[in-house]
Design a protein around this motif. Structure first.
Motif, PDB file in Angstrom:
ATOM      1  N   THR A  56      20.159 -49.877  13.430  1.00  0.00           N
ATOM      2  CA  THR A  56      20.621 -50.432  15.029  1.00  0.00           C
ATOM      3  C   THR A  56      20.158 -52.098  15.210  1.00  0.00           C
ATOM      4  O   THR A  56      20.748 -52.656  16.157  1.00  0.00           O
ATOM      5  CB  THR A  56      19.787 -49.665  16.289  1.00  0.00           C
ATOM      6  N   TRP A  57      19.161 -52.594  14.639  1.00  0.00           N
ATOM      7  CA  TRP A  57      18.894 -53.947  14.384  1.00  0.00           C
ATOM      8  C   TRP A  57      19.941 -54.547  13.462  1.00  0.00           C
ATOM      9  O   TRP A  57      20.509 -55.681  13.773  1.00  0.00           O
ATOM     10  CB  TRP A  57      17.462 -54.076  14.164  1.00  0.00           C
ATOM     11  N   CYS A  98      29.433 -50.464  15.981  1.00  0.00           N
ATOM     12  CA  CYS A  98      29.820 -49.228  16.748  1.00  0.00           C
ATOM     13  C   CYS A  98      30.689 -48.405  16.026  1.00  0.00           C
ATOM     14  O   CYS A  98      30.434 -47.177  15.757  1.00  0.00           O
ATOM     15  CB  CYS A  98      30.506 -49.515  18.122  1.00  0.00           C
ATOM     16  N   ILE A 129      19.750 -41.306  15.641  1.00  0.00           N
ATOM     17  CA  ILE A 129      20.488 -42.557  15.435  1.00  0.00           C
ATOM     18  C   ILE A 129      19.700 -43.212  14.219  1.00  0.00           C
ATOM     19  O   ILE A 129      18.917 -42.679  13.567  1.00  0.00           O
ATOM     20  CB  ILE A 129      19.716 -43.461  16.601  1.00  0.00           C
ATOM     21  N   SER A 189      28.708 -46.627  12.822  1.00  0.00           N
ATOM     22  CA  SER A 189      27.600 -45.810  13.123  1.00  0.00           C
ATOM     23  C   SER A 189      28.167 -44.731  14.238  1.00  0.00           C
ATOM     24  O   SER A 189      27.915 -43.345  13.979  1.00  0.00           O
ATOM     25  CB  SER A 189      26.603 -46.379  14.046  1.00  0.00           C
ATOM     26  N   ASP A 199      19.366 -47.090   5.777  1.00  0.00           N
ATOM     27  CA  ASP A 199      18.687 -48.025   6.538  1.00  0.00           C
ATOM     28  C   ASP A 199      17.748 -48.854   5.522  1.00  0.00           C
ATOM     29  O   ASP A 199      17.271 -50.118   5.737  1.00  0.00           O
ATOM     30  CB  ASP A 199      17.767 -47.487   7.555  1.00  0.00           C
TER      31      ASP A 199
END
Length: 264
Positions: free
Chosen positions: A150-151, A163, A144, A166, A118
């Motif tokens: 996720t952004w 998808c 997560i 991850s 991240d």
């Protein structure tokens, strides 16, 4: 010895995660120091590019799982049973990276796992050693991508590919990462430092006001409609036309010489 090391070379600030014995896994104190160093570099008018990398054989192995398991680390602090508290994201490193206007190059010298992935995604550009890997194994740990993944992933890769990466959680080598568009370029390990400095020096030689404005406009463009963004761009370019750097850019072009931008 500090867990976050800082080296300045001209207009370039290197911020180095410095826990090589723990593959640069992140502790709460390290997060705070890293955030402070990113902000400090952005506030320094002499710094035109930030390089974020890791010491030793890893970029960042994520949050310190040994601390987390003992309840001493970040997840332990956030999962206690002492009632509700206020959570703020303002001083989170990945939020700071997205907020600042100084360009940041992630130089992925080794494994980037979990939070480390991240963190790399939060940088503006990513150069990756051909011996490094990206490890998006969040689902395999029961969590997560909590700090930007996720952004960023759907925006960088599209919904389906985000998808896939991850939810499958497969480790990606440098060639795969470049093919997917997760990184800008895969580089031979022995050339990584030289290539990263070459990129940083090229950016640093350009007009700093224009570079900062580009990053700011890219950021705002993610949430603006085209017409609103076009107005924002017009206001920005009209302001840049007034700068000494614009005059220097035009003069150097006419005189067929390298420009010397001052950032004003």
């Amino acid at each position: 010895m500090s867990d976050v090391k800082v080296v300045t070379e001209g207009n370039i600030r290197k911020i180095i995660l410095n826990r090589p014995e723990a593959m640069n896994s992140i502790t709460p104190a390290m997060l705070s120091q890293l955030n402070d160093e990113i902000k400090s570099a952005d506030e320094d008018n002499n710094i035109r590019v930030i390089i974020l990398t890791g010491e030793g054989r890893a970029f960042c192995a994520g949050l310190d799982l040994k601390q987390a398991a003992s309840g001493e680390g970040i997840s332990g602090a956030l999962s206690g049973g002492n009632g509700a508290i206020h959570y703020s994201t303002r001083e989170i490193c990945t939020v700071t990276l997205q907020r600042i206007d100084t360009p940041v190059i992630a130089v992925i010298n080794g494994a980037a796992a979990g939070y480390g992935l991240d963190l790399a995604l939060g940088c503006d550009m990513r150069l990756m050693s051909d011996k490094a890997v990206l490890m998006p194994g969040f689902a395999k740990m029961g969590v997560i991508p909590e700090s930007g993944g996720t952004w960023y992933l759907p925006r960088l890769l599209g919904w389906a590919k985000a998808c896939e990466i991850s939810m499958l959680g497969d480790t990606l080598n440098a060639a795969q990462s470049e093919d997917y568009g997760l990184i800008n370029k895969a580089v031979k390990a022995e050339d990584l430092d030289a290539v990263s400095m070459e990129w940083a020096n090229k950016i640093s030689a350009n007009a700093p006001l224009a570079i900062s404005e580009m990053k700011r406009l890219f950021r705002h463009g993610l949430t603006q409609d085209f017409e609103s963004h076009s107005h924002h761009v017009l206001m920005s370019v009209l302001n840049l036309f007034k700068s000494n750097d614009f005059k220097e850019g035009v003069s150097s072009f006419i005189e067929k010489r390298a420009p010397e931008f001052k950032g004003n």
